[in-house]
Design an enzyme around this catalytic site. Sequence first.
Site, PDB file in Angstrom:
ATOM      1  CD  GLU A 132      -1.202   0.721   3.604  1.00  0.00           C
ATOM      2  OE1 GLU A 132      -1.606   1.812   3.269  1.00  0.00           O
ATOM      3  OE2 GLU A 132      -1.238  -0.021   4.616  1.00  0.00           O
ATOM      4  CE  LYS A 152       0.677   1.741  14.309  1.00  0.00           C
ATOM      5  NZ  LYS A 152       0.596   2.807  12.780  1.00  0.00           N
TER       6      LYS A 152
HETATM    7  N1  PSU Z   1      -2.667   1.753  10.710  1.00  0.00           N
HETATM    8  C1  PSU Z   1      -1.309   2.091  10.696  1.00  0.00           C
HETATM    9  N2  PSU Z   1      -0.761   2.892   9.776  1.00  0.00           N
HETATM   10  C2  PSU Z   1      -1.520   3.262   8.560  1.00  0.00           C
HETATM   11  C3  PSU Z   1      -2.814   2.888   8.587  1.00  0.00           C
HETATM   12  C4  PSU Z   1      -3.232   2.008   9.383  1.00  0.00           C
HETATM   13  O1  PSU Z   1      -0.698   1.612  11.810  1.00  0.00           O
HETATM   14  O2  PSU Z   1      -0.728   4.127   7.914  1.00  0.00           O
HETATM   15  C5  PSU Z   1      -3.479   3.250   7.297  1.00  0.00           C
HETATM   16  C6  PSU Z   1      -3.636   2.039   6.530  1.00  0.00           C
HETATM   17  O3  PSU Z   1      -3.543   2.502   5.043  1.00  0.00           O
HETATM   18  C7  PSU Z   1      -5.230   2.006   6.685  1.00  0.00           C
HETATM   19  C8  PSU Z   1      -5.671   3.280   7.134  1.00  0.00           C
HETATM   20  O4  PSU Z   1      -5.860   1.284   5.608  1.00  0.00           O
HETATM   21  O5  PSU Z   1      -4.589   3.936   7.750  1.00  0.00           O
HETATM   22  C9  PSU Z   1      -6.994   3.372   7.773  1.00  0.00           C
HETATM   23  O6  PSU Z   1      -7.693   4.431   7.544  1.00  0.00           O
HETATM   24  P1  PSU Z   1      -9.011   4.751   8.301  1.00  0.00           P
HETATM   25  O7  PSU Z   1      -9.133   4.409   9.695  1.00  0.00           O
HETATM   26  O8  PSU Z   1      -9.511   6.087   8.127  1.00  0.00           O
HETATM   27  O9  PSU Z   1      -9.880   3.789   7.538  1.00  0.00           O
END
Ligand code: PSU
Length: 304
Positions: free
Chosen positions: A27, A159
């Site tokens: 990603e 996390k």
């Molecule tokens: N968790 C991490 N680092 C990140 C992300 C999640 O530890 O950079 C990023 C990933 O790309 C994940 C996104 O798909 O954040 C999720 O964001 P949201 O909660 O807005 O869907």
Amino acid sequence: MPPADIFHIAPEVRAALAGKRPVVALESTVIAPGLPRPRNLETARLCESAIREEGATPATVGIINGVITVGLTDEQLELLALSEGVRKVSRRDFGIALARREHGATTVAGTMIAAHMAGIGVFATGGIGGVHRGDAGDVSADLPELARTPVAVVCAGAKSILDLPRTLEWLETAGVPVLGYRTETFPAFYALSSGLPVDARLDSPQDAAAIIRAKRALGLEGGVLIAVPPPADLALPADEMEAAIERALRSAASAGIGGKALTPYLLARVGEFTAGRSLTVNIALLEQNARIAARIAVALSEGE
Ligand code: PSU
Ligand code: MN
């Protein structure tokens, strides 16, 4: 596959797919807003090299001038890593980014969509999104994507800025198998374990490949989540992690941060509060996950 003016697969990736050789998607949200410069670019390159060392082809996914690109060139990686105002692209954002010819960094959900369109079945990342703490209505689009799109996602869990028990309940309801790579419990990204059980322990890449293959053979929709604990020598103690997260959550609440800005904000604060040690483990686990995903992709291609 979508038309070429909005969907591009790099020649090297296209050739590997045509030859049924192993490919691993990566990603770009983790590169663009996810990690600070210049470590973000170094890490992106590190993950690609790890995949190559294991005998697979890396395909980092992003959007360049409104074109979904599967297999970014080094210049394109650099562009996303160093540009301001790159859009974070999850399922809902594709139409906007494409119509406006923007640059975009794809999330786990966004990358799964593009990988599946290209015919890539294995994807490595750091952590998935999930159900946010406190606000059980803030559910990452990563979860419904795992429920519908058949891609195996290799991660270090999620996390603990998130509500991990609710996240796992969500995945159970949606029918997403959660597998632990050489562990019985779901890892907590910076920390080795959340203490929550996984559905099955995997002991080898072949073990993972067999489960992915069996699910595919049945024609069940949706993906598979493969969780790998972070490297033990770099993982943070759970209590220290928890204290940093509590502080970050309070800081987000008082700054009024929400929506898609919440995850990047919390991650940045946790980095400050752990004096950068969270960054060290983050980079190490990204590389480790890329390597294990490549081994799984190799095992899958050997069985075909
Ligand atoms: N968790 C991490 N680092 C990140 C992300 C999640 O530890 O950079 C990023 C990933 O790309 C994940 C996104 O798909 O954040 C999720 O964001 P949201 O909660 O807005 O869907
Ligand atoms: Mn959200």
